[in-house]
Write an enzyme that holds these catalytic residues in place. Structure first.
Site, PDB file in Angstrom:
ATOM      1  N   HIS A 128      64.617  64.776   0.451  1.00 12.08           N
ATOM      2  CA  HIS A 128      65.639  65.567  -0.265  1.00 12.08           C
ATOM      3  C   HIS A 128      66.171  66.699   0.613  1.00 12.08           C
ATOM      4  O   HIS A 128      65.811  67.875   0.405  1.00 12.08           O
ATOM      5  CB  HIS A 128      65.029  66.158  -1.539  1.00 12.08           C
ATOM      6  CG  HIS A 128      66.043  66.590  -2.549  1.00 12.08           C
ATOM      7  ND1 HIS A 128      66.698  67.797  -2.515  1.00 12.08           N
ATOM      8  CD2 HIS A 128      66.514  65.965  -3.653  1.00 12.08           C
ATOM      9  CE1 HIS A 128      67.513  67.922  -3.545  1.00 12.08           C
ATOM     10  NE2 HIS A 128      67.416  66.811  -4.259  1.00 12.08           N
ATOM     11  N   ILE A 134      67.426  70.408   1.344  1.00 11.51           N
ATOM     12  CA  ILE A 134      67.718  71.285   0.204  1.00 11.51           C
ATOM     13  C   ILE A 134      66.562  71.197  -0.785  1.00 11.51           C
ATOM     14  O   ILE A 134      66.100  70.103  -1.110  1.00 11.51           O
ATOM     15  CB  ILE A 134      69.025  70.867  -0.495  1.00 11.51           C
ATOM     16  CG1 ILE A 134      70.214  70.994   0.463  1.00 11.51           C
ATOM     17  CG2 ILE A 134      69.266  71.726  -1.731  1.00 11.51           C
ATOM     18  CD1 ILE A 134      71.526  70.514  -0.125  1.00 11.51           C
ATOM     19  N   GLY A 137      66.474  71.327  -7.378  1.00 13.23           N
ATOM     20  CA  GLY A 137      66.622  72.304  -8.443  1.00 13.23           C
ATOM     21  C   GLY A 137      65.485  72.256  -9.440  1.00 13.23           C
ATOM     22  O   GLY A 137      65.037  73.301  -9.932  1.00 13.23           O
ATOM     23  N   VAL A 138      64.983  71.051  -9.731  1.00 13.76           N
ATOM     24  CA  VAL A 138      63.885  70.945 -10.693  1.00 13.76           C
ATOM     25  C   VAL A 138      62.631  71.633 -10.165  1.00 13.76           C
ATOM     26  O   VAL A 138      61.818  72.150 -10.951  1.00 13.76           O
ATOM     27  CB  VAL A 138      63.598  69.473 -11.044  1.00 13.76           C
ATOM     28  CG1 VAL A 138      64.756  68.881 -11.820  1.00 13.76           C
ATOM     29  CG2 VAL A 138      63.315  68.644  -9.788  1.00 13.76           C
ATOM     30  N   GLU A 142      60.432  74.648 -11.671  1.00 15.70           N
ATOM     31  CA  GLU A 142      58.976  74.551 -11.749  1.00 15.70           C
ATOM     32  C   GLU A 142      58.309  75.773 -11.127  1.00 15.70           C
ATOM     33  O   GLU A 142      57.352  76.322 -11.688  1.00 15.70           O
ATOM     34  CB  GLU A 142      58.502  73.277 -11.056  1.00 15.70           C
ATOM     35  CG  GLU A 142      56.991  73.159 -10.881  1.00 15.70           C
ATOM     36  CD  GLU A 142      56.235  73.090 -12.200  1.00 15.70           C
ATOM     37  OE1 GLU A 142      55.045  73.481 -12.213  1.00 15.70           O
ATOM     38  OE2 GLU A 142      56.814  72.651 -13.219  1.00 15.70           O
TER      39      GLU A 142
END
Length: 225
Positions: A128, A134, A137-138, A142
């Site tokens: 990723h 990058i 976002g998840v 978290e």
């Protein structure tokens, strides 16, 4: 002799007063000579002061008195309120899912601020994305939830012998990408706690270099082991 005495008298008094109260006629040649001498003396004094000022300014330039601080000394390190060992005593997470490296501010039962050092060695970067690393976002969400857990699981709130779970997330927005090399600074603030039901509502914001990169509302539930 009379002319010499008169000349000595005229030049012995200030130039501004030499002819102010004169009660006798003066020859025009004598008056012209006196004014030229006075102006010459003033110009000479002005030039001398200007030359001394220039010499002083050239001898002590302003830049020589200032030493620029090296870039490695300009920025202080983040404080340590909880190190990674203390964090591991509270949170149940372990590698590769422990996403909090240090707590830099803690207000019992109110809020916590923690950092996550985002490095190219994080296990999610190979996928990723290989060409542009990058942080997902998840995983930012978290990491922020884990900071919220540090607030909730402290003795001042509910004790550290509990687990916590996501019950909901609202109004989550991702403002800027977080890339390898960034330091993610996360603030979680407890808004409401219902101890009877074990439900907590929290507000969270994450920053990189002072810019908001992620924000949202978190709803979490606690449960005994």
């Amino acid at each position: 002799m009379a002319s010499m005495a008169l000349s000595q008298y005229i030049f012995s008094i200030p130039s501004s007063q030499r002819f102010e109260n004169a009660s006798f006629p003066l020859p025009s040649s004598m008056l012209k000579h006196s004014l030229v001498a006075s102006r010459s003396h003033s110009l000479s004094t002005h030039l001398k002061k200007t030359r001394n000022s220039l010499i002083t300014n050239c001898a002590t330039p302003e830049n020589d008195t200032k030493t620029e601080t090296p870039i490695e000394l300009r920025y202080p390190a983040f404080p340590t309120v909880m190190d990674i060992n203390q964090i591991r005593e509270i949170l149940p997470h372990r590698f590769p899912f422990l996403l909090v490296d240090r707590v830099i501010e803690y207000n019992p039962g109110v809020s916590a601020v923690a950092i996550k050092n985002v490095t190219i060695n994080d296990n999610f970067f190979p996928g990723h994305f290989p060409e542009r690393p990058i942080m997902p976002g998840v995983l930012m969400v978290e990491a922020m939830a884990q900071v919220g857990g540090l607030v909730m699981l402290q003795p001042e709130v509910g004790g550290s012998k509990q687990n916590f779970f996501f019950a909901g997330i609202d109004k989550v927005r991702f403002r800027k990408p977080v890339v390898a090399g960034d330091t993610l600074v996360m603030r979680m603030t407890l808004v409401k706690l219902q101890k009877r039901f074990g439900i907590a509502k929290m507000e969270g914001k994450a920053y990189v270099g002072g810019d908001v990169v992620c924000e949202g509302d978190f709803l979490m539930a606690t449960g005994s082991e």
